[in-house]
Design an enzyme around this catalytic site. Structure first.
Site, mmCIF file in Angstrom:
data_model
loop_
_atom_site.group_PDB
_atom_site.id
_atom_site.type_symbol
_atom_site.label_atom_id
_atom_site.label_comp_id
_atom_site.label_asym_id
_atom_site.label_seq_id
_atom_site.Cartn_x
_atom_site.Cartn_y
_atom_site.Cartn_z
ATOM 1 N N CYS A 1 84.652 3.263 75.671
ATOM 2 C CA CYS A 1 86.088 2.552 76.015
ATOM 3 C C CYS A 1 86.835 3.423 77.161
ATOM 4 C CB CYS A 1 87.000 2.431 74.842
ATOM 5 S SG CYS A 1 88.531 1.733 75.213
ATOM 6 N N GLU B 1 87.613 -0.486 68.658
ATOM 7 C CA GLU B 1 88.343 -1.173 69.371
ATOM 8 C C GLU B 1 89.212 -2.311 68.783
ATOM 9 O OE1 GLU B 1 85.915 -0.897 73.607
ATOM 10 O OE2 GLU B 1 87.577 -2.223 73.237
ATOM 11 N N GLY C 1 90.490 4.295 76.528
ATOM 12 C CA GLY C 1 90.479 5.100 74.986
ATOM 13 C C GLY C 1 89.947 6.615 75.728
HETATM 14 O O1 ZDP Z 1 93.176 -2.779 74.077
HETATM 15 C C1 ZDP Z 1 92.206 -3.571 73.506
HETATM 16 O O2 ZDP Z 1 92.184 -4.669 72.756
HETATM 17 C C2 ZDP Z 1 90.706 -3.248 74.022
HETATM 18 N N1 ZDP Z 1 89.948 -3.827 72.988
HETATM 19 C C3 ZDP Z 1 90.536 -3.783 75.406
HETATM 20 C C4 ZDP Z 1 89.292 -3.434 75.807
HETATM 21 C C5 ZDP Z 1 89.563 -2.059 76.237
HETATM 22 C C6 ZDP Z 1 87.944 -1.623 77.255
HETATM 23 N N2 ZDP Z 1 86.919 -1.451 76.049
HETATM 24 C C7 ZDP Z 1 88.140 -0.500 77.918
HETATM 25 O O3 ZDP Z 1 87.181 0.155 78.399
HETATM 26 O O4 ZDP Z 1 89.340 -0.001 78.096
HETATM 27 C C8 ZDP Z 1 87.556 -2.436 77.754
#
Ligand code: ZDP
Length: 276
Positions: free
Chosen positions: A221, A212, A224
Site C-alpha cells: 500500500c 486495507e 500506507g
Molecule cells: O483508502 C483506501 O480505501 C485504500 N484501500 C485505497 C487503496 C490504497 C492503495 N493500496 C495504495 O497503494 O495507496 C492503492
C-alpha cells in the site's frame, strides 16, 4: 465490450479502464466487486479509471476498492495509472502527469523503465482531518486504542485517505486477518481506516504489513507506506528517508524537510490486457 489492462505495483493489483470517453466511470461499484473477485472475476485489489482531466490537469483518477467503496487516493494505483496512460498515448519519454484525484492534484513521473516517482503531497495530521474521534482537535501521536482486547499505541495520518499506524516487535507475528478488520471498523474511525503494522529494522529501513480499508490484506500500500514513514518520524523511530519493505517488495519513501511533501518511488507493471 470494453478493453481493460491488468497492472500491479508490488503485487497490489488493479484493473485499469480507459475511461477517456466519459467523465463518469464506465463500470459501477457493484460490477467492480464482481470483476475484482479472484474466482468469479479477473481478480484485483481495485478498479482504476483513467478519466478526462479537469481544472487544468492531464487526467482524472477514480478508484473503486474490491468491496466497491471509493477511496480518495491510492499510491500504488497512481503509479500504475501513469504507466497505463503513457502506453495509451504511446509515450515512451519520461512523462510527468498532473492527475486530478479526490485528494487533490498528484503528480507521478515515469523515471525509468518500470519505476515511477510520485509527489504524494503533504500529510494531514489533525484528528478531524484523518478523520478519527481520538484526541479531538489534536494530532494523534502514540495514543492508546483498545482493539481485540488489548491496548495498541497508534499514530494517525491522512495521505488523502485515512491511516492508523502501530509499531510492533515482529510484523510476522500479527494475526492480520483477525486484527485488521477490528481496526478497520473501529468506531474511532467514522470513515473506516487502513491499518499499518510496522517493525523498525533500522532508522532507514521499515518492515510493513497492511490491512486495507475496503480491500483487506494486500501485498503493498503506497499511501500506507508514506503514512508509516510520517508516523515513524513523528515518534522519533525513523529518518525522513527510508526503505519500506512490504510482502510484495520495497518502496523508497522520503518526507522532504524543504517542502514537507512525501515522495514515493517504486515499480508499476502491466501484466495482461483483455476484454470485459
Ligand atoms: O483508502 C483506501 O480505501 C485504500 N484501500 C485505497 C487503496 C490504497 C492503495 N493500496 C495504495 O497503494 O495507496 C492503492
Amino acid at each position: 465490450m470494453s478493453i481493460f489492462a491488468k497492472y500491479q505495483g508490488l503485487g497490489n493489483d488493479f484493473i485499469l479502464i480507459d475511461n477517456r470517453s466519459s467523465s463518469e466511470p464506465l463500470i459501477t461499484p457493484e460490477q467492480a466487486v464482481l470483476l475484482c473477485d479472484r474466482h468469479f472475476g479477473i481478480g484485483a485489489d481495485g478498479v482504476i479509471f483513467a478519466l478526462p482531466g479537469q481544472e487544468g490537469t492531464d487526467y482524472t483518477m477514480r478508484i473503486f476498492n474490491s468491496d466497491g467503496s471509493e477511496p480518495e487516493m491510492c499510491g500504488n494505483g497512481i503509479r500504475c495509472l501513469a504507466q497505463f496512460v503513457a502506453e495509451l498515448e504511446g509515450n515512451k519519454s519520461q512523462a510527468e502527469y498532473r492527475i486530478h484525484t479526490l485528494a487533490g492534484v498528484i503528480t507521478p513521473q515515469i523515471i525509468s523503465d518500470g519505476q515511477v516517482k510520485v509527489n504524494m503531497g503533504m500529510p494531514k495530521l489533525l484528528a478531524s482531518e484523518i478523520p478519527t474521534t481520538l484526541s479531538p482537535d489534536e494530532k494523534v501521536i502514540a495514543q492508546p486504542l483498545e482493539v481485540a482486547g488489548r491496548s495498541w499505541s497508534v499514530t494517525c495520518v491522512n495521505m488523502g485517505n485515512p491511516h492508523c499506524i502501530t509499531f510492533v516487535e515482529d510484523v510476522a507475528s500479527v494475526s492480520l486477518e483477525i486484527i485488521g478488520p477490528q481496526f478497520e471498523h473501529n468506531p474511532a474511525f467514522p470513515q473506516r481506516t487502513n491499518t499499518e503494522f510496522i517493525q523498525v529494522v533500522r532508522r532507514d529501513y521499515l518492515k510493513m504489513r497492511v490491512w486495507e480499508r475496503g480491500a483487506g490484506a494486500t501485498l503493498a500500500c503506497g499511501t500506507g507506506a508514506c503514512a508509516a514513514l510520517v508516523a515513524g518520524v513523528l515518534t522519533g523511530k525513523c529518518d525522513r528517508t527510508a526503505t519500506v519493505e512490504l510482502p510484495g517488495g520495497c518502496l523508497l519513501i522520503k518526507w522532504s524537510s524543504v517542502d514537507q511533501r512525501l515522495y514515493m518511488t517504486g515499480p508499476a507493471q502491466r501484466v495482461f490486457t483483455g476484454e470485459i
